[in-house]
Design a protein around this motif. Sequence first.
Motif, PDB file in Angstrom:
ATOM      1  N   ALA A  15      12.223 -27.121  31.982  1.00 52.06           N
ATOM      2  CA  ALA A  15      12.753 -25.791  32.257  1.00 52.06           C
ATOM      3  C   ALA A  15      13.115 -25.681  33.736  1.00 52.06           C
ATOM      4  CB  ALA A  15      11.737 -24.727  31.874  1.00 52.06           C
ATOM      5  N   LEU A  16      14.390 -25.356  34.022  1.00 54.93           N
ATOM      6  CA  LEU A  16      14.826 -25.098  35.399  1.00 54.93           C
ATOM      7  C   LEU A  16      14.493 -23.674  35.818  1.00 54.93           C
ATOM      8  CD1 LEU A  16      18.346 -26.822  35.271  1.00 54.93           C
ATOM      9  CD2 LEU A  16      16.151 -27.805  35.942  1.00 54.93           C
ATOM     10  N   ALA A  17      14.451 -22.767  34.854  1.00 57.76           N
ATOM     11  CA  ALA A  17      14.052 -21.375  35.084  1.00 57.76           C
ATOM     12  C   ALA A  17      13.427 -20.878  33.799  1.00 57.76           C
ATOM     13  CB  ALA A  17      15.258 -20.520  35.475  1.00 57.76           C
ATOM     14  N   ARG A  18      12.454 -19.981  33.913  1.00 55.72           N
ATOM     15  CA  ARG A  18      11.753 -19.506  32.725  1.00 55.72           C
ATOM     16  C   ARG A  18      11.357 -18.047  32.897  1.00 55.72           C
ATOM     17  NH1 ARG A  18       6.800 -23.120  31.849  1.00 55.72           N
ATOM     18  NH2 ARG A  18       8.251 -24.736  32.531  1.00 55.72           N
ATOM     19  N   LEU A  19      11.220 -17.370  31.752  1.00 56.68           N
ATOM     20  CA  LEU A  19      10.739 -15.978  31.731  1.00 56.68           C
ATOM     21  C   LEU A  19       9.917 -15.805  30.468  1.00 56.68           C
ATOM     22  CD1 LEU A  19      10.727 -13.015  32.741  1.00 56.68           C
ATOM     23  CD2 LEU A  19      12.803 -12.671  31.356  1.00 56.68           C
ATOM     24  N   GLU A  20       8.675 -15.362  30.653  1.00 57.00           N
ATOM     25  CA  GLU A  20       7.801 -15.125  29.498  1.00 57.00           C
ATOM     26  C   GLU A  20       7.483 -13.641  29.424  1.00 57.00           C
ATOM     27  OE1 GLU A  20       3.825 -16.940  27.308  1.00 57.00           O
ATOM     28  OE2 GLU A  20       4.256 -17.445  29.408  1.00 57.00           O
ATOM     29  N   GLY A  21       7.599 -13.090  28.228  1.00 59.05           N
ATOM     30  CA  GLY A  21       7.279 -11.693  27.996  1.00 59.05           C
ATOM     31  C   GLY A  21       6.337 -11.544  26.827  1.00 59.05           C
ATOM     32  N   PRO A  22       5.964 -10.312  26.506  1.00 55.21           N
ATOM     33  CA  PRO A  22       5.021 -10.106  25.399  1.00 55.21           C
ATOM     34  C   PRO A  22       5.573 -10.497  24.038  1.00 55.21           C
ATOM     35  CG  PRO A  22       5.922  -8.018  26.198  1.00 55.21           C
ATOM     36  CD  PRO A  22       6.350  -9.049  27.173  1.00 55.21           C
ATOM     37  N   THR A  31      21.028 -28.232  30.055  1.00 54.20           N
ATOM     38  CA  THR A  31      22.220 -28.021  29.222  1.00 54.20           C
ATOM     39  C   THR A  31      22.167 -26.779  28.340  1.00 54.20           C
ATOM     40  OG1 THR A  31      21.244 -29.456  27.523  1.00 54.20           O
ATOM     41  CG2 THR A  31      22.762 -30.482  29.115  1.00 54.20           C
ATOM     42  N   HIS A  32      20.981 -26.145  28.173  1.00 49.96           N
ATOM     43  CA  HIS A  32      20.860 -25.067  27.201  1.00 49.96           C
ATOM     44  C   HIS A  32      20.099 -23.857  27.757  1.00 49.96           C
ATOM     45  CE1 HIS A  32      21.815 -28.383  24.437  1.00 49.96           C
ATOM     46  NE2 HIS A  32      22.243 -27.445  23.597  1.00 49.96           N
ATOM     47  N   LEU A  33      20.408 -22.709  27.160  1.00 54.80           N
ATOM     48  CA  LEU A  33      19.562 -21.524  27.279  1.00 54.80           C
ATOM     49  C   LEU A  33      18.723 -21.490  26.003  1.00 54.80           C
ATOM     50  CD1 LEU A  33      18.717 -18.761  28.522  1.00 54.80           C
ATOM     51  CD2 LEU A  33      20.626 -17.756  27.240  1.00 54.80           C
ATOM     52  N   VAL A  34      17.411 -21.412  26.157  1.00 59.82           N
ATOM     53  CA  VAL A  34      16.512 -21.495  25.004  1.00 59.82           C
ATOM     54  C   VAL A  34      15.738 -20.185  24.888  1.00 59.82           C
ATOM     55  CG1 VAL A  34      14.623 -22.767  23.915  1.00 59.82           C
ATOM     56  CG2 VAL A  34      16.286 -23.988  25.351  1.00 59.82           C
TER      57      VAL A  34
END
Length: 204
Positions: A15-22, A31-34
């Motif tokens: 992961a080059l950037a990540r965001l975790e939520g509830p 290559t992708h947005l996951v």
Amino acid sequence: MGKYEEAFSRLGERALARLEGPGGFLAVTETHLVLVDEAGVKKMELARIRRVGRGEGGSLLVQSEEEALAIPLRAFPLEELKAFLEGLKPHVARARKATQASRPLEPRETPKAPLWEEEAAPKPASVELAPEPQEAKEATPPARPRGGGNPLALPLKVLALLTLGYTVAFVALNPGADLWALLGVVLGGLGLALTEWSLATSWR
């Protein structure tokens, strides 16, 4: 590690950037947005992303030319989600550049930049341009038709000759008539013939 992040880690991607939520987990790879949420794992190629905007049912849509990835707003803190999607732009640009470098452009093909809804400029209204002023041309009178003339000209000329001929014939056939009568006939015939000839030659 949360369950959504754990599900992402099983993909084996970095992961080059990540965001975790509830309610979910978002990550940007090379290559992708996951997106990982209750519905499972969804992926979209970064190089194909064209637009990010509001969708239906309380979601944000990340759209490509063929598909859309719906991100539920309730799954992430709103401000953090906006910041994450804003930071998605350079990753999309990088992925597009890498894709174009590895694949030659088709003839007349031009790369399209991704469009975020907040930056979409309104299309200009269609304006019909007024024609450029042209110098006024001097009005020229229509050319007078040649050869038309007065249709009565020829008959009047013929009538004038007949009148003159009749006058001469009357004087020649009546030599013994009263002099004043002959003179009146001559003057009247000549006057009438001249008038007819004048009308024939003066009308246009």
